[in-house]
Design a protein around this motif. Sequence first.
Motif, PDB file in Angstrom:
ATOM      1  N   VAL A  26     -63.975 -49.662 -20.391  1.00 44.30           N
ATOM      2  CA  VAL A  26     -64.564 -50.586 -19.422  1.00 44.30           C
ATOM      3  C   VAL A  26     -64.671 -51.981 -20.010  1.00 44.30           C
ATOM      4  O   VAL A  26     -64.367 -52.981 -19.343  1.00 44.30           O
ATOM      5  N   GLU A  27     -65.085 -52.077 -21.264  1.00 44.06           N
ATOM      6  CA  GLU A  27     -65.201 -53.392 -21.899  1.00 44.06           C
ATOM      7  C   GLU A  27     -63.831 -54.043 -22.101  1.00 44.06           C
ATOM      8  O   GLU A  27     -63.697 -55.260 -21.968  1.00 44.06           O
ATOM      9  N   ASN A  28     -62.818 -53.221 -22.384  1.00 47.86           N
ATOM     10  CA  ASN A  28     -61.459 -53.766 -22.514  1.00 47.86           C
ATOM     11  C   ASN A  28     -60.989 -54.363 -21.200  1.00 47.86           C
ATOM     12  O   ASN A  28     -60.364 -55.436 -21.165  1.00 47.86           O
ATOM     13  N   ILE A  29     -61.276 -53.674 -20.100  1.00 50.60           N
ATOM     14  CA  ILE A  29     -60.859 -54.147 -18.780  1.00 50.60           C
ATOM     15  C   ILE A  29     -61.529 -55.480 -18.454  1.00 50.60           C
ATOM     16  O   ILE A  29     -60.876 -56.435 -18.026  1.00 50.60           O
ATOM     17  N   THR A  30     -62.841 -55.537 -18.649  1.00 48.05           N
ATOM     18  CA  THR A  30     -63.559 -56.768 -18.319  1.00 48.05           C
ATOM     19  C   THR A  30     -63.162 -57.910 -19.253  1.00 48.05           C
ATOM     20  O   THR A  30     -63.063 -59.068 -18.823  1.00 48.05           O
ATOM     21  N   LYS A  31     -62.933 -57.602 -20.512  1.00 43.75           N
ATOM     22  CA  LYS A  31     -62.529 -58.645 -21.470  1.00 43.75           C
ATOM     23  C   LYS A  31     -61.149 -59.191 -21.100  1.00 43.75           C
ATOM     24  O   LYS A  31     -60.917 -60.409 -21.121  1.00 43.75           O
ATOM     25  N   TYR A  32     -60.259 -58.301 -20.741  1.00 41.59           N
ATOM     26  CA  TYR A  32     -58.909 -58.709 -20.355  1.00 41.59           C
ATOM     27  C   TYR A  32     -58.956 -59.576 -19.100  1.00 41.59           C
ATOM     28  O   TYR A  32     -58.188 -60.518 -18.946  1.00 41.59           O
ATOM     29  N   GLY A  33     -59.908 -59.247 -18.214  1.00 44.70           N
ATOM     30  CA  GLY A  33     -60.053 -59.990 -16.971  1.00 44.70           C
ATOM     31  C   GLY A  33     -60.527 -61.422 -17.163  1.00 44.70           C
ATOM     32  O   GLY A  33     -60.453 -62.230 -16.240  1.00 44.70           O
ATOM     33  N   GLU A  34     -61.026 -61.758 -18.353  1.00 43.51           N
ATOM     34  CA  GLU A  34     -61.459 -63.127 -18.629  1.00 43.51           C
ATOM     35  C   GLU A  34     -60.274 -64.054 -18.868  1.00 43.51           C
ATOM     36  O   GLU A  34     -60.407 -65.282 -18.790  1.00 43.51           O
ATOM     37  N   TYR A  35     -59.120 -63.464 -19.159  1.00 45.42           N
ATOM     38  CA  TYR A  35     -57.976 -64.277 -19.546  1.00 45.42           C
ATOM     39  C   TYR A  35     -56.854 -64.310 -18.512  1.00 45.42           C
ATOM     40  O   TYR A  35     -56.109 -65.283 -18.445  1.00 45.42           O
ATOM     41  N   ILE A  36     -56.721 -63.234 -17.729  1.00 46.86           N
ATOM     42  CA  ILE A  36     -55.612 -63.194 -16.775  1.00 46.86           C
ATOM     43  C   ILE A  36     -56.096 -62.642 -15.432  1.00 46.86           C
ATOM     44  O   ILE A  36     -57.206 -62.108 -15.318  1.00 46.86           O
ATOM     45  N   ASP A  37     -55.241 -62.775 -14.434  1.00 48.29           N
ATOM     46  CA  ASP A  37     -55.478 -62.138 -13.142  1.00 48.29           C
ATOM     47  C   ASP A  37     -55.106 -60.666 -13.297  1.00 48.29           C
ATOM     48  O   ASP A  37     -53.929 -60.320 -13.469  1.00 48.29           O
ATOM     49  N   VAL A  38     -56.105 -59.800 -13.251  1.00 42.25           N
ATOM     50  CA  VAL A  38     -55.878 -58.381 -13.553  1.00 42.25           C
ATOM     51  C   VAL A  38     -55.214 -57.627 -12.414  1.00 42.25           C
ATOM     52  O   VAL A  38     -54.793 -56.478 -12.586  1.00 42.25           O
ATOM     53  N   THR A  39     -55.105 -58.249 -11.252  1.00 40.91           N
ATOM     54  CA  THR A  39     -54.603 -57.542 -10.066  1.00 40.91           C
ATOM     55  C   THR A  39     -53.268 -56.856 -10.308  1.00 40.91           C
ATOM     56  O   THR A  39     -53.069 -55.713  -9.907  1.00 40.91           O
TER      57      THR A  39
END
Length: 277
Positions: free
Chosen positions: A129-142
């Motif tokens: 979960v933390e990896n997902i949210t952290k990754y979402g700070e840098y790119i559009d995760v869609t």
Amino acid sequence: MPKLNQFKTLVLDEFEEEKFHLPPHTHTYYEIIYIKKGSGIHHINNNLLHYKAGDLFVISPDDEHYFDIKKSTRFIFIKFTDNYFNSKQNLTCDEFLIHTPESFMRDKILKETVLKFDEPCKTILKNTVENITKYGEYIDVTNSPIVFYQILSIFGLIKETIRCMNLQMTSKHLDNEQIANYIHQNIYQPKLVQIKVIADHFNIAQTYFSAYFKRTFNISYREYIHNLRTTLIEKRFHNNQLPIKQIAYEFGFTDESHLTNYFKKRKNMKPTDFKKL
């Protein structure tokens, strides 16, 4: 009761509250909710589930829920629409195509029980979960395959935990005999044997059903339906007891001419000529 809408296929949301900002509500999308810290009671479909840090909940559009916060709670929401998984069929393994994450999230047992992750799974879940949210700070995760696979891994952790807790899922399981029985029982109602309807009935991804059927039954689904319907119509003609108009009505054709055209296309002859054989 408010119904929340979301138009982006995937949204990540992290926040902390002492009082939940929403009343009991439903929504048009799905949610994976991770409790990063805090405690309280999750009200979902008239069930009261006590939560604490590390707990996970899945919410489908059928569900009504809200949080009664007892100790300031930090939530992480992973919210997605039907299109999120449907648009990534090429990335999804067969297991999740047969039993889609969306149908899995609707299972009643997940609304009545707080999942008890063991220590290894609890750590993996937290990190994921933390990896997902952290990754979402840098790119559009869609459209990120990395985030997609991370989300799928959460479902893997849920399934493993359900197995370890000896919980019985109520979701339908794929059974070839049940599929055949369903078709034979509903062949007289064209709408009920449409691919979309039968795929939804067995919780199979619609885009996967045709390929699965052909691989399993060695014939395309469309051809199977046509062959079965034509064979049954032939039997009616051979009995020679019912007028064509009544047979047309029985099989869901709009009128006699519709049946005649259908049969002629399949057998290269009119029903009246076939009945003379």
